[in-house]
Design an enzyme around this catalytic site. Sequence first.
Site, PDB file in Angstrom:
ATOM      1  CG  PHE A   1      -1.708  -1.305   1.294  1.00 45.19           C
ATOM      2  CD1 PHE A   1      -2.850  -1.470   0.528  1.00 45.19           C
ATOM      3  CD2 PHE A   1      -1.282  -2.106   2.378  1.00 45.19           C
ATOM      4  CE1 PHE A   1      -3.520  -2.728   0.894  1.00 45.19           C
ATOM      5  CE2 PHE A   1      -1.975  -3.389   2.484  1.00 45.19           C
ATOM      6  CZ  PHE A   1      -3.140  -3.703   1.617  1.00 45.19           C
TER       7      PHE A   1
ATOM      8  CG  ASP B   1       0.149   3.247   5.893  1.00 45.35           C
ATOM      9  OD1 ASP B   1      -0.938   3.177   6.429  1.00 45.35           O
ATOM     10  OD2 ASP B   1       0.535   4.257   5.265  1.00 45.35           O
TER      11      ASP B   1
ATOM     12  CB  CYS C   1      -5.640   4.668   9.374  1.00 49.46           C
ATOM     13  SG  CYS C   1      -6.485   3.904   7.548  1.00 49.46           S
TER      14      CYS C   1
HETATM   15  N1  SAH Z   1       2.001   4.381   2.891  1.00 55.09           N
HETATM   16  C1  SAH Z   1       1.483   5.386   2.112  1.00 55.09           C
HETATM   17  C2  SAH Z   1      -0.013   5.571   2.453  1.00 55.09           C
HETATM   18  C3  SAH Z   1      -1.045   4.354   2.107  1.00 55.09           C
HETATM   19  S1  SAH Z   1      -2.644   4.928   1.856  1.00 55.09           S
HETATM   20  C4  SAH Z   1       2.235   6.802   2.572  1.00 55.09           C
HETATM   21  O1  SAH Z   1       3.093   6.453   3.564  1.00 55.09           O
HETATM   22  O2  SAH Z   1       2.016   7.828   1.738  1.00 55.09           O
HETATM   23  C5  SAH Z   1      -3.227   3.399   1.250  1.00 55.09           C
HETATM   24  C6  SAH Z   1      -3.022   3.167  -0.039  1.00 55.09           C
HETATM   25  O3  SAH Z   1      -3.324   1.665  -0.436  1.00 55.09           O
HETATM   26  C7  SAH Z   1      -3.665   3.873  -1.451  1.00 55.09           C
HETATM   27  O4  SAH Z   1      -2.408   4.190  -1.903  1.00 55.09           O
HETATM   28  C8  SAH Z   1      -4.271   2.958  -2.045  1.00 55.09           C
HETATM   29  O5  SAH Z   1      -4.411   3.091  -3.587  1.00 55.09           O
HETATM   30  C9  SAH Z   1      -3.651   1.700  -2.028  1.00 55.09           C
HETATM   31  N2  SAH Z   1      -4.914   0.591  -1.904  1.00 55.09           N
HETATM   32  C10 SAH Z   1      -6.278   0.232  -1.607  1.00 55.09           C
HETATM   33  N3  SAH Z   1      -6.612  -1.013  -1.489  1.00 55.09           N
HETATM   34  C11 SAH Z   1      -5.324  -1.527  -1.976  1.00 55.09           C
HETATM   35  C12 SAH Z   1      -5.373  -3.142  -2.143  1.00 55.09           C
HETATM   36  N4  SAH Z   1      -6.307  -3.886  -2.062  1.00 55.09           N
HETATM   37  N5  SAH Z   1      -4.192  -3.372  -2.979  1.00 55.09           N
HETATM   38  C13 SAH Z   1      -3.084  -2.576  -3.216  1.00 55.09           C
HETATM   39  N6  SAH Z   1      -3.301  -1.056  -2.730  1.00 55.09           N
HETATM   40  C14 SAH Z   1      -4.405  -0.913  -2.413  1.00 55.09           C
END
Ligand code: SAH
Length: 395
Positions: free
Chosen positions: A227, A299, A339
């Site tokens: 993520f 995350d 979160c």
């Molecule tokens: N770690 C990042 C924030 C993550 S926010 C930082 O520090 O900036 C969560 C992220 O998860 C988003 O970018 C979203 O696009 C992604 N996401 C949501 N569901 C997902 C899934 N099933 N598989 C992969 N990515 C996913």
Amino acid sequence: MADLVLKPGREKSLLRKHPWIFSGAVHHVDGNPASGETVNLLSFKGDFLAQAAYSPHSQIRARAWTFDPDESINVNFFHQRIQNAIAARRVLNVAQTSGAYRLIYAESDGLPGLIVDRYGDVLVLQSLTAGSEFWKETLADILLEETGLDTIYERSDADVRALEGLQPVVGVLRGTLPDSRITIHENGLQFNLNLESGHKTGFYLDQRRNRLCVRELAKDRDVLDCFCYTGGFTLNALAGGAKSVVAVDSSAEALSLGRENVALNGEQAESVEWCEGDVFKVLRKFRDEDRSFDMIVLDPPKFAPTAAQAKKASRGYKDINLLAFKLLRPGGILVTFSCSGGIDAALFQKIVASAALDADVDAQIVEHLSQAADHPVALNFPEGAYLKGLLCLRK
Ligand code: SAH
């Protein structure tokens, strides 16, 4: 001013200065307040409890501005609250190391519904409730006065606005913004982001401190950043001397900014393998391919916005944490977050513990992580604490 009168015995949380009044606690409203207008909150016996913003469409029917009967809710009041919030950030010294930080965090700063993040010289405002919407123009003027800046970009497009009967609003609120793509710095790293299409207000500012934790521990490690969004943890791992990073996200736009951010910071493009996909599937694929890592970051987005989704969300957290423990080499580090407002810290720890158990891995928690200090938690509003993280060391 209209009066909102509570049912008998329903004033307890207000006496503890919790700012929310749910519709089920309301006996009746005397008068005809408009959406967002200030009302007096009275106990059934007629005692004054608070002055609050009225939200006729929401389950949270009113949010307290003040518990003081003599304070007037006017321009001066908002000047004071905004000054206090800015002063608190000054104490934290966050501007010394980072050009982007949260200036106002809603209830936690005594301003329910209002979120303001500073990105360099641009303020990004989110108005989430009828009350903050009612005062939006006044708040915008005060924000410019108090910061000396010229530009406010509005990102009032969070889903929760619908609960308040408000339409999404995105665009320039004050000043001019020739390009919604901007560059910010955070602890010595540069990040490109897009204020118009980025998540939340553009960047996950709440993870700033935790990204530094990853930087401190990443040396010579093969890192998996799940993520990854635009590469916040990835870039910090590289800055900390990681040997390699695999960065996974389902958003192609986020990954493309991530690639830019690697170049922007002078890192080699080959150091990162960007992987567009669903983390749930990618982790399974890596397990089947017998891949392993020395450090894994999880995350994910909110799986449980409220307690109603906690059960299903728990299964999601368990699944990814179990797979991550399986991919983690002995001596490896798992940095795992939730979160979700609907999952408290104790439950999250339980989920991670049972994931380790099922993965047949022995691990210890070496640090509890939370949201950065510019996202404070008012003692009377524990709901403000949403980010829980565990830094686990595999034996
Ligand atoms: N770690 C990042 C924030 C993550 S926010 C930082 O520090 O900036 C969560 C992220 O998860 C988003 O970018 C979203 O696009 C992604 N996401 C949501 N569901 C997902 C899934 N099933 N598989 C992969 N990515 C996913």
